[in-house]
Scaffold this active site. Structure first.
Site, PDB file in Angstrom:
ATOM      1  N   ASN A   1       0.835  -1.263  -0.126  1.00 19.07           N
ATOM      2  CA  ASN A   1       0.085   0.201   0.073  1.00 19.07           C
ATOM      3  C   ASN A   1       1.021   1.374   0.008  1.00 19.07           C
ATOM      4  O   ASN A   1       1.444   1.710   1.206  1.00 19.07           O
ATOM      5  CB  ASN A   1      -0.859  -0.200   1.286  1.00 19.07           C
ATOM      6  CG  ASN A   1      -1.687   1.293   1.376  1.00 19.07           C
ATOM      7  OD1 ASN A   1      -1.955   1.974   0.388  1.00 19.07           O
ATOM      8  ND2 ASN A   1      -2.478   1.616   2.383  1.00 19.07           N
TER       9      ASN A   1
ATOM     10  N   LYS B   1       0.262   4.256  -0.237  1.00 20.92           N
ATOM     11  CA  LYS B   1      -0.491   5.391   0.062  1.00 20.92           C
ATOM     12  C   LYS B   1      -0.276   6.522  -0.913  1.00 20.92           C
ATOM     13  O   LYS B   1       0.005   6.354  -2.142  1.00 20.92           O
ATOM     14  CB  LYS B   1      -0.057   5.792   1.728  1.00 20.92           C
ATOM     15  CG  LYS B   1      -0.024   4.535   2.597  1.00 20.92           C
ATOM     16  CD  LYS B   1      -0.017   4.741   3.974  1.00 20.92           C
ATOM     17  CE  LYS B   1       0.169   3.401   4.725  1.00 20.92           C
ATOM     18  NZ  LYS B   1      -0.315   3.785   6.269  1.00 20.92           N
TER      19      LYS B   1
ATOM     20  N   HIS C   1      -9.716   1.166   4.531  1.00 23.84           N
ATOM     21  CA  HIS C   1      -8.352   1.440   5.401  1.00 23.84           C
ATOM     22  C   HIS C   1      -8.588   2.263   6.450  1.00 23.84           C
ATOM     23  O   HIS C   1      -9.332   3.299   6.373  1.00 23.84           O
ATOM     24  CB  HIS C   1      -7.119   1.825   4.269  1.00 23.84           C
ATOM     25  CG  HIS C   1      -5.812   1.866   4.829  1.00 23.84           C
ATOM     26  ND1 HIS C   1      -5.547   2.984   5.627  1.00 23.84           N
ATOM     27  CD2 HIS C   1      -4.724   1.147   4.693  1.00 23.84           C
ATOM     28  CE1 HIS C   1      -4.099   2.784   6.386  1.00 23.84           C
ATOM     29  NE2 HIS C   1      -3.794   1.590   5.459  1.00 23.84           N
TER      30      HIS C   1
ATOM     31  N   GLU D   1      -7.132   4.930   7.490  1.00 25.12           N
ATOM     32  CA  GLU D   1      -6.713   6.353   7.129  1.00 25.12           C
ATOM     33  C   GLU D   1      -8.028   6.623   6.494  1.00 25.12           C
ATOM     34  O   GLU D   1      -8.312   7.982   6.772  1.00 25.12           O
ATOM     35  CB  GLU D   1      -5.576   6.251   6.160  1.00 25.12           C
ATOM     36  CG  GLU D   1      -4.275   6.409   7.177  1.00 25.12           C
ATOM     37  CD  GLU D   1      -3.081   5.673   6.471  1.00 25.12           C
ATOM     38  OE1 GLU D   1      -3.166   5.581   5.145  1.00 25.12           O
ATOM     39  OE2 GLU D   1      -2.242   5.249   7.128  1.00 25.12           O
TER      40      GLU D   1
ATOM     41  N   GLU E   1      -5.767  -4.962  10.427  1.00 26.37           N
ATOM     42  CA  GLU E   1      -4.931  -3.914  10.608  1.00 26.37           C
ATOM     43  C   GLU E   1      -5.118  -2.969  11.687  1.00 26.37           C
ATOM     44  O   GLU E   1      -5.848  -2.202  11.910  1.00 26.37           O
ATOM     45  CB  GLU E   1      -4.864  -2.939   9.437  1.00 26.37           C
ATOM     46  CG  GLU E   1      -4.404  -3.462   7.970  1.00 26.37           C
ATOM     47  CD  GLU E   1      -3.725  -2.638   7.299  1.00 26.37           C
ATOM     48  OE1 GLU E   1      -2.747  -2.812   6.800  1.00 26.37           O
ATOM     49  OE2 GLU E   1      -4.237  -1.372   6.835  1.00 26.37           O
TER      50      GLU E   1
ATOM     51  N   GLY F   1       1.993   2.271  10.814  1.00 23.99           N
ATOM     52  CA  GLY F   1       3.015   3.411  10.545  1.00 23.99           C
ATOM     53  C   GLY F   1       3.461   3.830  11.930  1.00 23.99           C
ATOM     54  O   GLY F   1       4.398   5.026  12.017  1.00 23.99           O
TER      55      GLY F   1
ATOM     56  N   SER G   1       3.093  -1.925  10.602  1.00 23.71           N
ATOM     57  CA  SER G   1       4.331  -2.069  10.865  1.00 23.71           C
ATOM     58  C   SER G   1       4.986  -3.300  10.547  1.00 23.71           C
ATOM     59  O   SER G   1       5.967  -3.881  11.248  1.00 23.71           O
ATOM     60  CB  SER G   1       4.901  -1.511  12.174  1.00 23.71           C
ATOM     61  OG  SER G   1       4.278  -0.300  12.369  1.00 23.71           O
TER      62      SER G   1
HETATM   63  C1  PEP Z   1      -1.039   0.330   5.653  1.00 25.94           C
HETATM   64  O1  PEP Z   1      -0.864   1.381   5.277  1.00 25.94           O
HETATM   65  O2  PEP Z   1      -1.745  -0.434   5.583  1.00 25.94           O
HETATM   66  C2  PEP Z   1       0.156  -0.144   6.852  1.00 25.94           C
HETATM   67  C3  PEP Z   1       0.110  -1.485   7.217  1.00 25.94           C
HETATM   68  O3  PEP Z   1       1.172   0.538   6.964  1.00 25.94           O
HETATM   69  P1  PEP Z   1       2.589   0.374   7.444  1.00 25.94           P
HETATM   70  O4  PEP Z   1       2.907  -0.938   7.120  1.00 25.94           O
HETATM   71  O5  PEP Z   1       3.260   1.610   7.267  1.00 25.94           O
HETATM   72  O6  PEP Z   1       2.449   0.324   9.195  1.00 25.94           O
END
Ligand code: PEP
Length: 251
Positions: free
Chosen positions: A10, A12, A96, A98, A168, A174, A213
């Protein structure tokens, strides 16, 4: 039959045309075709034509990070699922964290997006996850059930035949605070159990990814758990060598 793994990037709202060309070049050179693991990149909308051009003859799939819940019409600034199909997308991330927490998408709106993607014959990647205060308050399962049930009620269990779920935890995205393999596995098993109440077969077959992460040095341990079928990767997917290591960690 063992489930095929999926590792999805992803990106982003990162990158530019030159950077994306370079990153796709590095990833596609490094990916070893492997029937046990699918590799996917979810790029910003405007780069999808370029993703199609660069990836069409590779084993790597491409997809979008969001979509409109509407088919067409007066929805300025939105992108429809048929537009994504025009550029060869096979997957679309919906819900997601976000989108839910920065842009205020409701469970109902996410469920409508899930339904639209499914009906168009694309694979939705439905993201579910609790906030830190919800985990600390002991309501993780309640939150996951609520988010999942909204999609089940809107689209029906049969729509999960061609869907992927990504667990998630919002506190892990992040932040560098990865869920432990035990924490992740517990929620993955819970999600599978919720689906099994409707269909054992679908619950057994569906891929449930972990996101939050995931890095080159923790992916293998997470992916070794019984109900974790790969990952949704944010930050680490922007560094080709890290992403490739994560792709290889499913074995
Ligand atoms: C994500 O954007 O779905 C995500 C898991 O980000 P990160 O791996 O940076 O935590």
């Amino acid at each position: 039959m063992p489930r095929q793994s999926l590792v999805a990037a992803n990106w982003k709202m990162n990158g530019d045309l030159a950077g994306i060309r370079e990153l796709v070049g590095e990833i596609s050179t490094g990916v070893e075709p492997d029937a046990s693991t699918e590799v996917l990149i979810c790029a910003p909308y405007v780069y999808l034509p370029e993703m199609q051009r660069l990836l069409v003859d590779t084993p790597i799939k491409w997809g979008a990070q969001n979509v409109s819940e509407f088919e067409k019409g007066a929805y300025t600034g939105e992108i429809s699922v048929s537009m994504l199909k025009d550029f060869g997308c096979e997957f679309v991330i919906v819900g997601h964290s976000e989108r839910r927490h920065v842009f205020g998408e409701s469970d109902q709106q996410v469920a409508a997006k899930f339904n639209v993607v499914n009906k168009a014959g694309l694979t939705p990647i439905l993201c579910l996850g609790e906030l830190l205060e919800e985990r600390q308050g002991g309501t993780t399962e309640e939150v996951i059930s609520r988010q999942l049930n909204e999609a089940l009620n809107c689209a029906g269990i049969e729509s999960f035949e061609n869907a992927v779920i990504a667990y998630e935890p919002v506190w892990a995205i992040g932040t560098g605070h990865t869920a432990t393999p035990e924490q992740a596995e517990e929620v993955h098993a819970f999600i599978r159990l919720q689906l099994a109440r409707h269909s054992d077969e679908i619950a057994d077959r569906i891929k449930i990814l972990y996101g939050g992460s995931v890095k080159a040095d923790n992916a293998a341990e997470l992916f070794s758990r019984a109900d974790i079928d790969g990952g949704l990767i944010g930050g680490a997917s922007l560094v080709a060598s890290d992403f490739l290591t994560i792709c290889q960690s499913t074995r």
